[in-house]
Design an enzyme around this catalytic site. Sequence first.
Site, PDB file in Angstrom:
ATOM      1  CG  ASP A  16      -0.153  -0.402   2.493  1.00  0.00           C
ATOM      2  OD1 ASP A  16       1.064  -0.124   2.585  1.00  0.00           O
ATOM      3  OD2 ASP A  16      -0.782  -0.995   3.378  1.00  0.00           O
ATOM      4  CG  ASP A  18       1.152   3.698   4.468  1.00  0.00           C
ATOM      5  OD1 ASP A  18       0.021   3.394   4.043  1.00  0.00           O
ATOM      6  OD2 ASP A  18       1.887   2.917   5.081  1.00  0.00           O
ATOM      7  CG  ASP A  94       9.280   0.335  12.620  1.00  0.00           C
ATOM      8  OD1 ASP A  94       9.607   1.021  11.627  1.00  0.00           O
ATOM      9  OD2 ASP A  94       8.425  -0.568  12.566  1.00  0.00           O
TER      10      ASP A  94
HETATM   11  P1  ATP Z   1       3.965  -3.545   5.300  1.00  0.00           P
HETATM   12  O1  ATP Z   1       4.532  -3.795   3.966  1.00  0.00           O
HETATM   13  O2  ATP Z   1       3.878  -4.778   6.131  1.00  0.00           O
HETATM   14  O3  ATP Z   1       2.708  -2.700   5.325  1.00  0.00           O
HETATM   15  P2  ATP Z   1       5.074  -1.200   6.514  1.00  0.00           P
HETATM   16  O4  ATP Z   1       6.495  -0.810   6.740  1.00  0.00           O
HETATM   17  O5  ATP Z   1       4.254  -0.343   5.623  1.00  0.00           O
HETATM   18  O6  ATP Z   1       5.102  -2.712   6.027  1.00  0.00           O
HETATM   19  P3  ATP Z   1       3.103  -0.709   8.511  1.00  0.00           P
HETATM   20  O7  ATP Z   1       2.745  -1.527   9.703  1.00  0.00           O
HETATM   21  O8  ATP Z   1       2.112  -0.496   7.431  1.00  0.00           O
HETATM   22  O9  ATP Z   1       4.435  -1.335   7.941  1.00  0.00           O
HETATM   23  O10 ATP Z   1       3.591   0.699   9.078  1.00  0.00           O
HETATM   24  C1  ATP Z   1       3.890   1.834   8.249  1.00  0.00           C
HETATM   25  C2  ATP Z   1       5.103   2.590   8.787  1.00  0.00           C
HETATM   26  O11 ATP Z   1       4.791   3.117  10.088  1.00  0.00           O
HETATM   27  C3  ATP Z   1       6.333   1.720   9.011  1.00  0.00           C
HETATM   28  O12 ATP Z   1       7.124   1.656   7.856  1.00  0.00           O
HETATM   29  C4  ATP Z   1       7.039   2.416  10.136  1.00  0.00           C
HETATM   30  O13 ATP Z   1       7.827   3.467   9.647  1.00  0.00           O
HETATM   31  C5  ATP Z   1       5.912   3.020  10.942  1.00  0.00           C
HETATM   32  N1  ATP Z   1       5.533   2.151  12.080  1.00  0.00           N
HETATM   33  C6  ATP Z   1       4.579   1.187  12.101  1.00  0.00           C
HETATM   34  N2  ATP Z   1       4.475   0.596  13.278  1.00  0.00           N
HETATM   35  C7  ATP Z   1       5.412   1.175  14.067  1.00  0.00           C
HETATM   36  C8  ATP Z   1       5.822   0.996  15.423  1.00  0.00           C
HETATM   37  N3  ATP Z   1       5.255   0.060  16.204  1.00  0.00           N
HETATM   38  N4  ATP Z   1       6.789   1.791  15.885  1.00  0.00           N
HETATM   39  C9  ATP Z   1       7.366   2.735  15.095  1.00  0.00           C
HETATM   40  N5  ATP Z   1       7.044   2.931  13.836  1.00  0.00           N
HETATM   41  C10 ATP Z   1       6.088   2.175  13.298  1.00  0.00           C
HETATM   42 MG    MG Z   2       2.078  -0.501   5.210  1.00  0.00          MG
END
Ligand code: ATP
Ligand code: MG
Length: 388
Positions: A16, A18, A94
């Site tokens: 997705d 963001d 993170d």
């Molecule tokens: P995915 O491909 O699984 O969606 P993602 O990196 O986009 O991976 P998400 O859970 O959608 O993961 O989170 C979006 C962003 O928000 C992450 O890339 C990270 O920068 C931030 N984030 C999410 N959860 C946390 C957390 N628990 N602590 C700090 N930052 C976080």
């Molecule tokens: Mg994501």
Amino acid sequence: MGGCVRDMLLGREPKDFDVSTDAHPEEVAKLFRNCRLIGRRFRLAHVHFGREIIEVATFRAQHSGEEEGSTIENGMILRDNVFGGIEDDAYRRDFTINALYYNINDFSVADYTNGIDDLQAGTLRLIGQPEVRFREDPVRMLRAVRFAAKLGFRIAPETETAIWAMGGLLQDIPPARLFEEVLKLLLNGCAVQTYELLRHYDLFKYLFPETDRCLGEEEEGYPHMFVLRALENTEIRIADNKPVTPAFLIAALLWEPVRSTVHKVRQKDMTEAQALQIAGRDVLAEQTRHVVLPRRFTTQSREIWQMQPRLIRTGTKRALRLVEHPRFRAAYDFLLLRALAGEDVQSQCDWWTRFQEVDDEARHAMCQGRKHSGQQRRSRSKHRKEEK
Ligand code: ATP
Ligand code: MG
């Protein structure tokens, strides 16, 4: 932002997109008609375009720990709604590879945490001091494992050391949040690698303590195989775009504890089905204290377990009805896994496989024939014991 910049730089298709902005959620809502504000712990704007939802987050700043008494407790972040600038936002993410920003004004990538270097080296590194960041949100340890498995990255040494030391903090996470995380961990298409890493970092025991205990007692490579085979099977199904139900996965992950509980609770006058019912209930009750498993799934998991003794009794008229049961297919797949993992049920698997392939007439004929009586089964399991 976050995951999608990372995935695009790695040449992977992002799940997705963001968006991050300095506009506050209310301001975003004013700009877009199809916008909903969501979340408490982390407030976001969801902008709907037809069926697509674009997640718009306002830049956040790291907490000083002094604002609103309830924001931080024992170093854990409970709410994350202090707004800030883009650089503040990068530091509260993170991992370094998740803190990259694609700037649509000049098509540049903003990197405040050396994320590009880590991305190129294949390193997953927590931003800042690992002890502090894991204390803020222990779920980051599970996220570390998930990204390491999915991307094939190595966890940086200092991040890894902190995971070894701080796994226990996962016990403070609400069991409902852990369930969401468990699904992401096991349905990401790399279930086996994820599971191996969870075991390696000794985090699996916080998610499935009873299963972990059974794995510790493994004999002749047996218990270990069942979970692994189930996860392999999940991976293959995901790769083939076949549906994967959490109910099946739950049934598989808890099968060893259920089996061993059946032995404990079964009394002389009890049928195997009755013992299974009690064992299933007890194991699920205990499991739910750690990770909430929604009832809509566990009801089905219990049906899968309940059907196992019925599938063992082949060759009777009951088969005609059983094959129509809504959970038959899952229960049959489950039986196949049991055989793969070394349980003595291969002949029943073959019988059911054939039963499904043939026409009605042949099915009836198969039900007239010889039964797998209790007698036969008992003598076979005795035979198996002697083999050991
Ligand atoms: P995915 O491909 O699984 O969606 P993602 O990196 O986009 O991976 P998400 O859970 O959608 O993961 O989170 C979006 C962003 O928000 C992450 O890339 C990270 O920068 C931030 N984030 C999410 N959860 C946390 C957390 N628990 N602590 C700090 N930052 C976080
Ligand atoms: Mg994501």
